[in-house]
Design a protein around this motif. Structure first.
Motif, PDB file in Angstrom:
ATOM      1  N   ILE A   1      73.848  12.560  40.082  1.00 36.18           N
ATOM      2  CA  ILE A   1      74.789  13.059  39.074  1.00 36.18           C
ATOM      3  C   ILE A   1      74.523  14.540  38.820  1.00 36.18           C
TER       4      ILE A   1
ATOM      5  N   GLU B   1      74.964  18.711  34.295  1.00 31.65           N
ATOM      6  CA  GLU B   1      75.711  18.563  33.043  1.00 31.65           C
ATOM      7  C   GLU B   1      75.675  17.113  32.569  1.00 31.65           C
ATOM      8  N   ASP B   2      75.898  16.180  33.493  1.00 34.27           N
ATOM      9  CA  ASP B   2      75.856  14.762  33.132  1.00 34.27           C
ATOM     10  C   ASP B   2      74.454  14.330  32.714  1.00 34.27           C
TER      11      ASP B   2
ATOM     12  N   LYS C   1      73.915  15.497  29.137  1.00 32.45           N
ATOM     13  CA  LYS C   1      74.680  14.664  28.202  1.00 32.45           C
ATOM     14  C   LYS C   1      73.985  13.325  27.988  1.00 32.45           C
TER      15      LYS C   1
END
Length: 103
Positions: A50, A53-54, A57
């Motif tokens: 992934i 950014e993911d 988060k």
């Protein structure tokens, strides 16, 4: 050291994390509000497959939603991921592309 959290705390990764600290946004830096562990929510939800950014988060979500039951779920999910060898490398990378900041 905690068993669960965002990023591995082995010495090899400590220098890497220090390199990245000034690249974090204030929201991304919240991933350090809890101590590191040997597995975490981002690891069981994609690991190196992934985007950064993911990962951030997911890490911040974990900080906001921590519970003992969530940790138990992560441990169980980790066992399954390890056995299946899921998310070990990003597409086109041996592990993960370098985090350049502010993704």
């Amino acid at each position: 050291m905690f068993v669960i959290f965002r990023y591995p705390c082995r010495q090899v990764f400590r220098s890497l994390l220090m390199q990245y600290l000034d690249r974090y946004t204030p929201e991304q830096a919240r991933r350090h509000d809890l101590k590191p562990g040997i597995t975490g929510w981002a690891q069981v939800n994609g690991r190196n497959a992934i985007s950064w950014e993911d990962k951030f988060k997911l890490d911040v979500w974990y900080v906001d939603n921590w519970s003992v039951w969530l940790d138990v779920k992560i441990i169980l999910m980790t066992v399954v991921k390890v056995l299946r060898r899921d998310g070990i490398s990003a597409k086109g990378e041996a592990t993960m592309e370098e985090f350049m900041g502010h993704n």
